[in-house]
Motif scaffolding. Structure first.
Motif, PDB file in Angstrom:
ATOM      1  N   GLY A  37      44.421  40.062  42.596  1.00  0.00           N
ATOM      2  CA  GLY A  37      45.631  39.292  42.391  1.00  0.00           C
ATOM      3  C   GLY A  37      46.385  39.806  41.172  1.00  0.00           C
ATOM      4  N   TYR A  38      47.593  39.303  41.004  1.00  0.00           N
ATOM      5  CA  TYR A  38      48.425  39.739  39.875  1.00  0.00           C
ATOM      6  C   TYR A  38      47.735  39.497  38.538  1.00  0.00           C
ATOM      7  CZ  TYR A  38      52.193  39.625  43.380  1.00  0.00           C
ATOM      8  OH  TYR A  38      52.967  39.818  44.487  1.00  0.00           O
ATOM      9  N   MET A  42      46.909  42.354  35.807  1.00  0.00           N
ATOM     10  CA  MET A  42      47.511  42.278  34.479  1.00  0.00           C
ATOM     11  C   MET A  42      46.440  42.263  33.390  1.00  0.00           C
ATOM     12  SD  MET A  42      50.513  39.543  35.368  1.00  0.00           S
ATOM     13  CE  MET A  42      51.394  39.591  33.821  1.00  0.00           C
ATOM     14  N   THR A  43      45.362  41.524  33.633  1.00  0.00           N
ATOM     15  CA  THR A  43      44.267  41.453  32.663  1.00  0.00           C
ATOM     16  C   THR A  43      43.648  42.835  32.463  1.00  0.00           C
ATOM     17  OG1 THR A  43      43.799  39.165  33.271  1.00  0.00           O
ATOM     18  CG2 THR A  43      42.059  40.354  32.119  1.00  0.00           C
ATOM     19  N   GLU A  44      43.391  43.537  33.555  1.00  0.00           N
ATOM     20  CA  GLU A  44      42.819  44.886  33.467  1.00  0.00           C
ATOM     21  C   GLU A  44      43.774  45.847  32.756  1.00  0.00           C
ATOM     22  OE1 GLU A  44      41.814  45.876  37.514  1.00  0.00           O
ATOM     23  OE2 GLU A  44      40.074  44.527  37.521  1.00  0.00           O
ATOM     24  N   GLY A  45      45.071  45.588  32.880  1.00  0.00           N
ATOM     25  CA  GLY A  45      46.074  46.410  32.199  1.00  0.00           C
ATOM     26  C   GLY A  45      46.322  45.944  30.765  1.00  0.00           C
TER      27      GLY A  45
END
Length: 176
Positions: A37-38, A42-45
């Motif tokens: 999911g988004y 985003m967390t991984e980025g």
């Protein structure tokens, strides 16, 4: 507006604006077993997800607590870029209007706060004037102080409000 003081709308409102089931919005944010999911992406980025989406809950009509998200304007901008077609256009126009309305309410509250404190400003400047006169301050210095305080509260005075004399009597205290 969420309890962190940020202007937000819920994913429930977003689902209503887009005329889709709330679960579809949650799937896009949280992902599924077979797809990220988004939020995970985003967390991984190493993005600050809370700038976009803030985990929350709501109670349905039966009293059961369910998951939802508070979505900031930045989060709505993000989602609007992801949703295409007519639903994306409708969502974008609705959330832009909703945040515009929230900003107007905030501005109105700021105005009302200033309006209610005008009496306090008047009392303060009256006391300041009294003390400055008691200390022998020159009238133009009192006007400068009054103008400075007024401007801090958004009260605009004319440029020529303070008339500084072309000359003034020199005193021995000026030569220290």
């Amino acid at each position: 507006m969420n309890n962190l003081g940020k202007a937000t709308i819920t994913t429930l409102e977003i689902a209503e604006m887009m005329e889709v089931p709330h679960g579809d919005i949650l799937k896009k944010l949280e992902g599924r077993k077979d797809r990220k999911g988004y939020i995970q992406i985003m967390t991984e980025g190493q993005m600050s997800v809370s700038d976009f989406f803030i985990s929350s809950t709501y109670r349905d009509s039966s009293g059961k607590e369910n998951k939802c998200y508070e979505v900031t304007k930045l989060g709505c901008d993000f989602l609007a870029n992801k949703f295409t077609g007519e639903k994306g256009v409708i969502f974008t126009s609705r959330y832009v209007k909703r945040f515009h309305d929230m900003e107007n309410v905030i501005q109105q509250k700021v105005y009302e706060t200033k309006a209610t404190s005008l009496g306090e400003v008047a009392s303060y400047t009256k006391e300041m004037d009294r003390r400055m006169e008691k200390q022998g301050s020159e009238p133009w210095k009192i006007c400068e102080a009054f103008k400075m305080v007024s401007e801090q509260f958004g009260i605009v005075l004319p440029e020529d409000f303070t008339k500084i004399p072309d000359y003034r009597q020199m005193q021995l205290a000026d030569y220290k």
